[in-house]
Design a protein around this motif. Structure first.
Motif, PDB file in Angstrom:
ATOM      1  N   LYS A 151      10.964 -13.486  -1.771  1.00  0.00           N
ATOM      2  CA  LYS A 151      10.539 -12.336  -0.969  1.00  0.00           C
ATOM      3  C   LYS A 151      10.970 -11.004  -1.564  1.00  0.00           C
ATOM      4  CE  LYS A 151       9.911 -14.105   3.728  1.00  0.00           C
ATOM      5  NZ  LYS A 151      10.348 -13.954   5.137  1.00  0.00           N
ATOM      6  N   ASN A 152      12.100 -11.012  -2.267  1.00  0.00           N
ATOM      7  CA  ASN A 152      12.599  -9.750  -2.811  1.00  0.00           C
ATOM      8  C   ASN A 152      12.015  -9.439  -4.189  1.00  0.00           C
ATOM      9  OD1 ASN A 152      13.906 -11.834  -4.138  1.00  0.00           O
ATOM     10  ND2 ASN A 152      15.852 -10.726  -4.313  1.00  0.00           N
ATOM     11  N   GLN A 153      11.065 -10.273  -4.642  1.00  0.00           N
ATOM     12  CA  GLN A 153      10.418 -10.027  -5.925  1.00  0.00           C
ATOM     13  C   GLN A 153       9.034  -9.406  -5.715  1.00  0.00           C
ATOM     14  OE1 GLN A 153      10.757 -14.143  -7.414  1.00  0.00           O
ATOM     15  NE2 GLN A 153      12.035 -13.367  -9.092  1.00  0.00           N
ATOM     16  N   GLY A 183       5.420 -13.352   2.837  1.00  0.00           N
ATOM     17  CA  GLY A 183       6.042 -12.025   2.852  1.00  0.00           C
ATOM     18  C   GLY A 183       6.271 -11.446   1.478  1.00  0.00           C
ATOM     19  N   ILE A 184       5.450 -11.857   0.502  1.00  0.00           N
ATOM     20  CA  ILE A 184       5.626 -11.402  -0.888  1.00  0.00           C
ATOM     21  C   ILE A 184       4.933 -10.056  -1.108  1.00  0.00           C
ATOM     22  CG2 ILE A 184       5.178 -11.968  -3.315  1.00  0.00           C
ATOM     23  CD1 ILE A 184       5.096 -14.930  -2.456  1.00  0.00           C
ATOM     24  N   THR A 185       5.567  -9.171  -1.853  1.00  0.00           N
ATOM     25  CA  THR A 185       4.950  -7.905  -2.247  1.00  0.00           C
ATOM     26  C   THR A 185       4.123  -8.152  -3.502  1.00  0.00           C
ATOM     27  OG1 THR A 185       6.734  -6.558  -1.324  1.00  0.00           O
ATOM     28  CG2 THR A 185       5.359  -5.538  -3.021  1.00  0.00           C
ATOM     29  N   LYS A 188       5.601  -6.787   2.882  1.00  0.00           N
ATOM     30  CA  LYS A 188       6.297  -6.999   4.155  1.00  0.00           C
ATOM     31  C   LYS A 188       5.382  -7.565   5.235  1.00  0.00           C
ATOM     32  CE  LYS A 188       9.693  -3.399   3.207  1.00  0.00           C
ATOM     33  NZ  LYS A 188      10.290  -2.109   3.630  1.00  0.00           N
ATOM     34  N   GLY A 189       4.556  -8.528   4.836  1.00  0.00           N
ATOM     35  CA  GLY A 189       3.700  -9.197   5.812  1.00  0.00           C
ATOM     36  C   GLY A 189       2.476  -8.418   6.242  1.00  0.00           C
ATOM     37  N   GLU A 190       2.145  -7.336   5.517  1.00  0.00           N
ATOM     38  CA  GLU A 190       0.965  -6.538   5.848  1.00  0.00           C
ATOM     39  C   GLU A 190       0.067  -6.400   4.627  1.00  0.00           C
ATOM     40  OE1 GLU A 190       1.675  -2.765   7.655  1.00  0.00           O
ATOM     41  OE2 GLU A 190       3.391  -3.494   8.805  1.00  0.00           O
ATOM     42  N   ILE A 191      -1.233  -6.200   4.880  1.00  0.00           N
ATOM     43  CA  ILE A 191      -2.177  -5.922   3.799  1.00  0.00           C
ATOM     44  C   ILE A 191      -2.285  -4.410   3.652  1.00  0.00           C
ATOM     45  CG2 ILE A 191      -4.550  -6.141   3.000  1.00  0.00           C
ATOM     46  CD1 ILE A 191      -4.775  -8.723   4.565  1.00  0.00           C
TER      47      ILE A 191
END
Length: 376
Positions: A85-87, A109-111, A361-364
């Protein structure tokens, strides 16, 4: 930050960054970790990367230690499990088409950033991988057609008589189509070009192509220069015009695509059957269904004497220069997210950063991708 360069999987020969770009990133105080043999198919050795300041490590170490993970193609299922998630994941994963992958990124939750979603603005031109790779595709498509065609491309005046030039029809006058025009004309062919966007007529003519006009096309200034869906009435006129020109063509180069949708079918089975034996169709839209009804992605078939090549990744066949162009585009984008002392700085106030970001963060974040997914 640590930028991790991954080796491409499957049949991809390019690499997202060549050693020359690694040197530029080192100058920006970014630590670059490169997977072993990542650049081998693009003729870049591990020693080349090390001499440029990179650290060559295993694939496992790249996934475990990197802040940003970079490659060209979409991640395979096994790799998605490894992304934390922090990557930050950066590649060209066609989010308007592969919405299931976008949903997977959302759930985890991946960026993510998709380089094929970079806004098509003047400021973003230096980062436009689609244009760079389309240039390679248009060039290679014509060369392959010339090799497969059983006749010459140029006119020849010989003691044995006159050889007529090949007649090339190009469907779609985007970057790939325009490069196709330029290459076919240099080889001496006569070139006719079809596109629903009247604005490209001048460019087509400047390269020596003849623009095929069909009245009544729908154009959308908000589409960022892309073609848009057409009315049924226009499609009938379009089909007739394409049929008439296809029957006279020795070569057809298909490049027409609509982002997020199946490629429009412009060459029907019946049209193929009116073409001369020995004719060649190169379909660059194969991965999204193809402009030819008979196209099979990643395959070359023959139908009643006509060769149909379904190929959507010609850049992989020219890995050195394609990687060089891709890498320069990537470097220009990375500069937007590299802060002081080489730290990661995701500034979503920047329209290019926000437009290229698909999930965070879980958003498009990309509005076009959000609209496609909401309407499915």
């Amino acid at each position: 930050m640590i930028l991790g360069l991954l080796k491409e999987q499957s049949n991809e020969n390019r690499v997202a960054l060549l050693p020359e770009i690694v040197q530029s990133l080192s100058d920006l105080k970014v630590e670059v970790w490169v997977e072993q043999d990542a650049g081998a198919n693009a003729l870049a050795t591990d020693a080349d990367y090390e001499n440029a300041g990179a650290k060559v490590v295993s694939r496992k170490e790249v996934f475990e230690k990197s802040d940003v993970l970079l490659q060209i193609q979409s991640p395979v299922a096994e790799d998605i499990k490894k992304i934390a998630k922090n990557q930050v994941w950066i590649s060209a994963f066609n989010p308007l088409w592969d919405t299931e992958l976008v949903k997977t990124f959302l759930e985890k939750g991946i960026t993510t950033f998709s380089l094929d979603s970079i806004p098509r603005t003047t400021r973003a031109q230096a980062m436009d991988i689609l244009s760079s790779m389309a240039t390679v595709a248009g060039y290679k498509a014509v060369l392959e057609a010339a090799i497969k065609l059983p006749t010459f491309f140029p006119m020849f005046m010989t003691a044995a008589g006159t050889i007529r030039p090949a007649n090339v029809l190009i469907l779609g006058a985007g970057v790939a189509g325009l490069q196709g025009i330029a290459t076919a004309r240099k080889l001496g062919a006569q070139v006719q070009v079809f596109d629903v966007r009247s604005a490209v007529k001048e460019e087509v003519m400047s390269l020596g192509g003849k623009f095929v006009e069909v009245e009544g096309a729908t154009e959308d200034k908000e589409a960022g220069g892309y073609a848009v869906e057409q009315t049924e009435e226009y499609k009938k006129k379009q089909q007739q015009a394409v049929n008439d020109h296809a029957a006279k063509a020795n070569v057809i180069i298909c490049t027409a695509q609509i982002p997020g949708k199946k490629a429009p079918v412009l060459i029907s089975k019946e049209t193929v059957e009116t073409m001369k034996p020995g004719s060649v169709i190169i379909d660059l839209a194969a991965s999204t269904g193809g402009n030819c009804e008979l196209t099979e992605n990643d395959k070359t078939i023959e139908h009643k004497g006509v060769t149909i090549v379904g190929e959507s990744n010609y850049p992989s066949q020219m890995p050195v220069d394609a990687s060089r162009m891709f890498g320069k585009n990537v470097l220009n984008f990375l500069k937007l997210i590299i802060g002081e002392e080489g730290a990661l700085n995701l500034n979503f106030e920047d329209d290019i950063v926000k437009g290229t970001c698909i999930t965070n963060k879980g958003e498009i974040y990309n509005e076009r991708v959000k609209s496609v997914i909401e309407n499915k």
